[in-house]
Design an enzyme around this catalytic site. Structure first.
Site, PDB file in Angstrom:
ATOM      1  N   CYS A  48       0.818  -1.220   0.000  1.00  9.75           N
ATOM      2  CA  CYS A  48       0.000   0.000   0.000  1.00  9.75           C
ATOM      3  C   CYS A  48       0.852   1.272   0.000  1.00  9.75           C
ATOM      4  O   CYS A  48       2.018   1.270   0.359  1.00  9.75           O
ATOM      5  CB  CYS A  48      -0.962  -0.001   1.184  1.00  9.75           C
ATOM      6  SG  CYS A  48      -0.152   0.294   2.763  1.00  9.75           S
ATOM      7  N   CYS A  50       0.688   3.898   1.975  1.00 12.03           N
ATOM      8  CA  CYS A  50       1.176   4.421   3.251  1.00 12.03           C
ATOM      9  C   CYS A  50       2.387   3.645   3.754  1.00 12.03           C
ATOM     10  O   CYS A  50       3.177   4.178   4.530  1.00 12.03           O
ATOM     11  CB  CYS A  50       0.069   4.513   4.301  1.00 12.03           C
ATOM     12  SG  CYS A  50      -0.691   2.981   4.780  1.00 12.03           S
TER      13      CYS A  50
END
Length: 138
Positions: A48, A50
């Site tokens: 992902c 983040c």
């Protein structure tokens, strides 16, 4: 179903280049965490955004600190499924999230950063949380 390893390898290498050891099987996880002495960092890596923008850079920054954990480890969520599930079984009291960063001292979970504490924050601020935990527990 796991991600294509061609996409994941560079994300793995962001941590392994720093000396973080991959735990790719449940037995790898148990060997590192079951009855461990000293301090152990566990980074639940992820594909992902983040993890890319925040978590992995924060770990890199934090590992430049004067005090660091004795052992540096990682599992890859969505890739090493069984190893990730086993690592999370040690995260008593915390729901699975990715990314996620745990610190153990003498086998006890003493610090945790969950996705909601990583997402939307800068790598510098996350690294500050990690180094404060390193100062306290390492």
């Amino acid at each position: 179903m796991p991600y294509d390893e061609r996409f994941v390898t560079p994300m793995r290498q962001e941590l392994t280049r720093l000396g973080v050891q991959e735990m790719r099987t449940p037995s790898d996880v148990d060997a590192k965490l079951d009855g461990a002495s000293g301090t152990t960092l566990v980074v639940v890596n992820s594909i992902c955004g983040c993890a890319a923008r925040n978590a992995r850079p924060a770990v890199a920054l934090a590992l430049n600190h004067a005090r660091t954990p004795d052992s540096l480890t990682t599992v890859f969520a969505g890739q090493d499924l069984d190893a990730t599930a086993r690592a999370r079984s040690y995260f008593t009291g915390y729901a699975p999230s990715s990314p996620q960063i745990a610190l153990f001292k003498d086998g006890d979970l003493v610090f945790m950063l969950e996705r909601h504490q990583i997402e939307g924050r800068t790598a510098d601020s996350i690294a500050a949380d990690l180094t404060a935990a390193f100062d306290r527990y390492c």
